[in-house]
Design a protein around this motif. Structure first.
Motif, PDB file in Angstrom:
ATOM      1  N   VAL A  31       0.835  -1.196   0.000  1.00 29.38           N
ATOM      2  CA  VAL A  31       0.000   0.000   0.000  1.00 29.38           C
ATOM      3  C   VAL A  31       0.874   1.253   0.000  1.00 29.38           C
ATOM      4  CG1 VAL A  31      -0.373   0.304   2.487  1.00 29.38           C
ATOM      5  CG2 VAL A  31      -2.153   0.938   0.889  1.00 29.38           C
ATOM      6  N   ASP A  34       1.822   2.089  -3.442  1.00 27.17           N
ATOM      7  CA  ASP A  34       0.744   2.833  -4.101  1.00 27.17           C
ATOM      8  C   ASP A  34       0.767   4.300  -3.678  1.00 27.17           C
ATOM      9  OD1 ASP A  34      -0.056   0.577  -5.318  1.00 27.17           O
ATOM     10  OD2 ASP A  34      -1.960   0.338  -4.216  1.00 27.17           O
ATOM     11  N   SER A  37       3.613   6.232  -5.317  1.00 25.38           N
ATOM     12  CA  SER A  37       3.407   6.637  -6.718  1.00 25.38           C
ATOM     13  C   SER A  37       2.310   7.690  -6.812  1.00 25.38           C
ATOM     14  CB  SER A  37       3.105   5.423  -7.601  1.00 25.38           C
ATOM     15  OG  SER A  37       2.086   4.645  -7.022  1.00 25.38           O
ATOM     16  N   HIS A  38       1.319   7.587  -5.934  1.00 26.39           N
ATOM     17  CA  HIS A  38       0.289   8.617  -5.920  1.00 26.39           C
ATOM     18  C   HIS A  38       0.897   9.975  -5.593  1.00 26.39           C
ATOM     19  CE1 HIS A  38      -3.342  10.574  -3.796  1.00 26.39           C
ATOM     20  NE2 HIS A  38      -3.341  10.879  -5.070  1.00 26.39           N
ATOM     21  N   THR A  40       3.927  10.955  -5.974  1.00 24.34           N
ATOM     22  CA  THR A  40       4.754  11.405  -7.091  1.00 24.34           C
ATOM     23  C   THR A  40       3.892  12.101  -8.146  1.00 24.34           C
ATOM     24  OG1 THR A  40       6.121   9.468  -6.682  1.00 24.34           O
ATOM     25  CG2 THR A  40       6.533  10.687  -8.706  1.00 24.34           C
ATOM     26  N   GLU A  41       2.743  11.480  -8.438  1.00 27.07           N
ATOM     27  CA  GLU A  41       1.840  12.085  -9.429  1.00 27.07           C
ATOM     28  C   GLU A  41       1.307  13.427  -8.935  1.00 27.07           C
ATOM     29  OE1 GLU A  41       1.208  10.746 -12.334  1.00 27.07           O
ATOM     30  OE2 GLU A  41       1.423   8.576 -12.214  1.00 27.07           O
ATOM     31  N   VAL A  42       0.945  13.451  -7.650  1.00 27.64           N
ATOM     32  CA  VAL A  42       0.397  14.694  -7.094  1.00 27.64           C
ATOM     33  C   VAL A  42       1.457  15.793  -7.135  1.00 27.64           C
ATOM     34  CG1 VAL A  42      -0.404  15.784  -4.974  1.00 27.64           C
ATOM     35  CG2 VAL A  42      -1.361  13.598  -5.681  1.00 27.64           C
ATOM     36  N   GLU A  45       1.692  17.744 -10.172  1.00 29.61           N
ATOM     37  CA  GLU A  45       0.655  18.746 -10.432  1.00 29.61           C
ATOM     38  C   GLU A  45       1.161  20.153 -10.146  1.00 29.61           C
ATOM     39  OE1 GLU A  45      -2.601  17.736  -7.933  1.00 29.61           O
ATOM     40  OE2 GLU A  45      -2.976  15.805  -8.906  1.00 29.61           O
ATOM     41  N   LEU A  59      -4.402  16.998  -0.195  1.00 28.94           N
ATOM     42  CA  LEU A  59      -4.690  15.618   0.186  1.00 28.94           C
ATOM     43  C   LEU A  59      -5.244  15.459   1.595  1.00 28.94           C
ATOM     44  CD1 LEU A  59      -1.374  14.036  -1.144  1.00 28.94           C
ATOM     45  CD2 LEU A  59      -3.598  13.906  -2.238  1.00 28.94           C
ATOM     46  N   TYR A  65      -5.566  11.220   5.247  1.00 22.54           N
ATOM     47  CA  TYR A  65      -5.255  10.400   4.082  1.00 22.54           C
ATOM     48  C   TYR A  65      -5.258   8.930   4.455  1.00 22.54           C
ATOM     49  CZ  TYR A  65      -2.701   8.914  -0.121  1.00 22.54           C
ATOM     50  OH  TYR A  65      -2.320   8.317  -1.289  1.00 22.54           O
ATOM     51  N   LEU A  69      -7.827   5.941   3.244  1.00 24.59           N
ATOM     52  CA  LEU A  69      -7.288   4.732   2.642  1.00 24.59           C
ATOM     53  C   LEU A  69      -7.786   3.498   3.395  1.00 24.59           C
ATOM     54  CD1 LEU A  69      -5.239   4.287   0.338  1.00 24.59           C
ATOM     55  CD2 LEU A  69      -3.474   4.113   2.067  1.00 24.59           C
TER      56      LEU A  69
END
Lengths: 422, 110
Positions: A31, A34, A37-38, A40-42, A45, A59, A65, A69
């Motif tokens: 987890v 996950d 990587s989340h 990293t994507e955020v 932005e 977040l 958070y 989850l």
């Protein structure tokens, strides 16, 4: 995968991990992969690395958070009873407040106390309180994130107040302040802390080394507290002290006041090498030496003391001190011996001799100036001293037979008055 | 009424529906949900939902390298997932119809 994360993202991930610590190991790793990587994507932005506040706005807090989850993934709810959390937070906050007020209070007394001994005493007490309370605060908190302090009523109140203050600053100024101001601030507080601490022990050179070391340590702590927010427990109270001390030190430096730590002028010469700014001065001009003359204009040797009986010590510049051949480095005996110079007017046995070698160095206490004529004083009827020229016409004939050289035509009055007192 | 409260009950269905169109990784699923109009969806709950559906055996998972950064974990529907989607869709339609009927009647009565 998550090992590549840095800065605020890594901090956020660590905090989420702490919130999910009760999950079974394999599941936790998956987890967190996950989440990494989340994050990293955020982060992508934002145009640059998001600040902690931006991440929280986007977040929620790491706890929120983790709770989202947990609920969505169907994990059991956090096993920690929240009440215990709150207690820990309350305790931690209490210690933080004690550390943040009592510690700096003692340190300020130290900083502004008159001389170095009580200054060192109070600074040590202050530092002791600060670190003691910080340690207890960290222990009360345990593995929990210090952020839970903000969940307590008082913590939330304080945070709201600080946020209000920060909101007064325009956003562009704010980011400038962080990117430029932060490293400068780290270095400044470290130099002052290290330098100030070592200045207590005297030597200026040690203080300079201490200042550089302090700057290094300060930057390290700064980086460290970005990674692990628990360091804030130490950093925040220290920053409070530094916020008060840095401007005070700058002000003292500019004004040149002689208060406590920030000045070397009340430095006690017993404890070692004299620092740069020690010594005597007349109207701001440093005095190298004193040449006392008695009432009759004869040069004498005296020891000088202040009104407190403290010797008026001055660094020596004689042969011994210059070539480091042992013996005292300071003295209150004036005139102090200085190295004989090669003025053309001064008779020198060998004109080729250089004083660059110790064995050829010679000391002198002779005044490097011609003493002015002794003023007439009503209590002493030494008529022969000053009005000498007017009286010379008569005694001269009687003295000249004793083979006085022509180079001393104006001195007979002086010699006459001196002889009887011997 | 808070849409995020409603969303909690139907997030599974929404995620399954998004994955029926094409496989996707977490952030991609999130983006597609937002683009579809579910703007209030919480990031973490999408990731959590994906993990739970995967654990329940409704999703397949595979890793693909990405051009921009680390590898991405893609999720796709397997047969169990497709069955679950069909069943959930039926349940939802029934529920939505009931609610619509209820609300319409009330409006007429008022």
């Amino acid at each position: 995968m998550n090992s590549t994360l840095t800065g605020t993202i890594a901090t956020y991930l660590a905090q989420v991990k702490a919130e999910l610590a009760d999950l079974p190991p394999g599941e936790l790793e998956d987890v967190l992969d996950d989440v990494a990587s989340h994050l990293t994507e955020v982060a992508a932005e934002f145009e640059q690395e998001p600040t902690e506040a931006q991440l929280r706005e986007r977040l929620g807090t790491p706890r929120q958070y983790a709770d989202e989850l947990r609920t969505a993934a169907g994990y059991p709810t956090s096993p920690r009873p929240p009440a215990q959390d709150r207690d820990a937070a309350e305790r931690s906050l209490r210690w933080a407040i004690i550390a943040g007020t009592v510690g700096p209070f003692f340190m300020l007394i130290g900083l502004f106390s008159g001389s170095s001994e009580p200054a060192g005493f109070f600074l040590l007490i202050g530092a002791g309180v600060l670190f003691g309370a910080a340690l207890l605060g960290v222990r009360a908190l345990g593995d929990r994130s210090p952020r839970i302090v903000l969940d307590t009523p008082r913590g939330a109140q304080g945070a709201e107040f600080v946020r209000g203050l920060i909101a007064q600053i325009p956003p562009n100024v704010r980011s400038e302040l962080v990117s430029i101001g932060q490293p400068v601030w780290w270095v400044a507080r470290g130099m002052l802390g290290g330098g100030g601490f070592f200045a207590l022990f005297g030597a200026g050179a040690v203080a300079v080394v201490g200042a550089i070391a302090g700057a290094g340590v300060s930057v390290w702590i700064g980086r460290r507290s970005q990674q692990d927010r628990r360091w804030l427990w130490y950093v925040v109270p220290l920053n409070v002290v530094a916020i008060l001390a840095v401007p005070a030190a700058l002000a003292a430096g500019f004004v040149g006041t002689s208060n406590g730590l920030f000045s070397f002028s009340n430095y006690d010469s017993r404890s070692g090498i004299p620092p740069y700014t020690t010594g005597l001065a007349l109207d701001g001009e440093p005095i190298q030496n004193l040449y006392p003359f008695d009432e009759q204009g004869r040069q004498v040797s005296v020891r000088l003391y202040t009104e407190n009986g403290k010797p008026l010590n001055q660094p020596l510049n004689d042969c011994n001190a210059t070539y480091g051949q042992g013996g005292p480095t300071v003295s209150n005996l004036f005139p102090q011996a200085v190295i004989e110079s090669h003025d053309p007017g001064v008779a020198e046995p060998d004109p080729a001799t250089e004083t660059s070698r110790p064995e050829q160095c010679r000391d002198t206490t002779r005044a490097p100036f011609v003493p002015p004529p002794v003023p007439a004083t009503p209590t002493h009827p030494t008529a022969g001293t000053t009005p000498a020229p007017s009286t010379t016409p008569t005694p001269v004939p009687s003295v000249t037979p004793s083979a006085t050289p022509s180079s001393k035509p104006t001195t007979p009055g002086v010699t006459l008055t001196v002889t009887p007192t011997r | 009424m808070d849409p995020s409260q409603l969303l909690k009950g139907v997030l599974d269905l929404a995620v399954l529906a998004v994955l029926r169109d094409a496989d996707g990784y977490g952030y991609d699923v999130l983006r597609r949900l937002r683009a579809a109009g579910l703007e209030d969806v919480a990031d973490a709950s999408v990731y959590g939902t994906l993990r739970r559906l995967f654990a329940a055996g409704a999703l397949t998972s595979y890793v693909q390298p990405s051009e921009e950064g680390p590898h991405r974990k893609y999720y796709g529907l397997n047969q169990t997932g497709l069955d679950l989607l069909a069943e959930s869709t039926k349940t939802w339609n029934h529920f939505a119809g009931t609610m619509a009927g209820l609300l319409t009647k009330k409006e007429e009565a008022a």
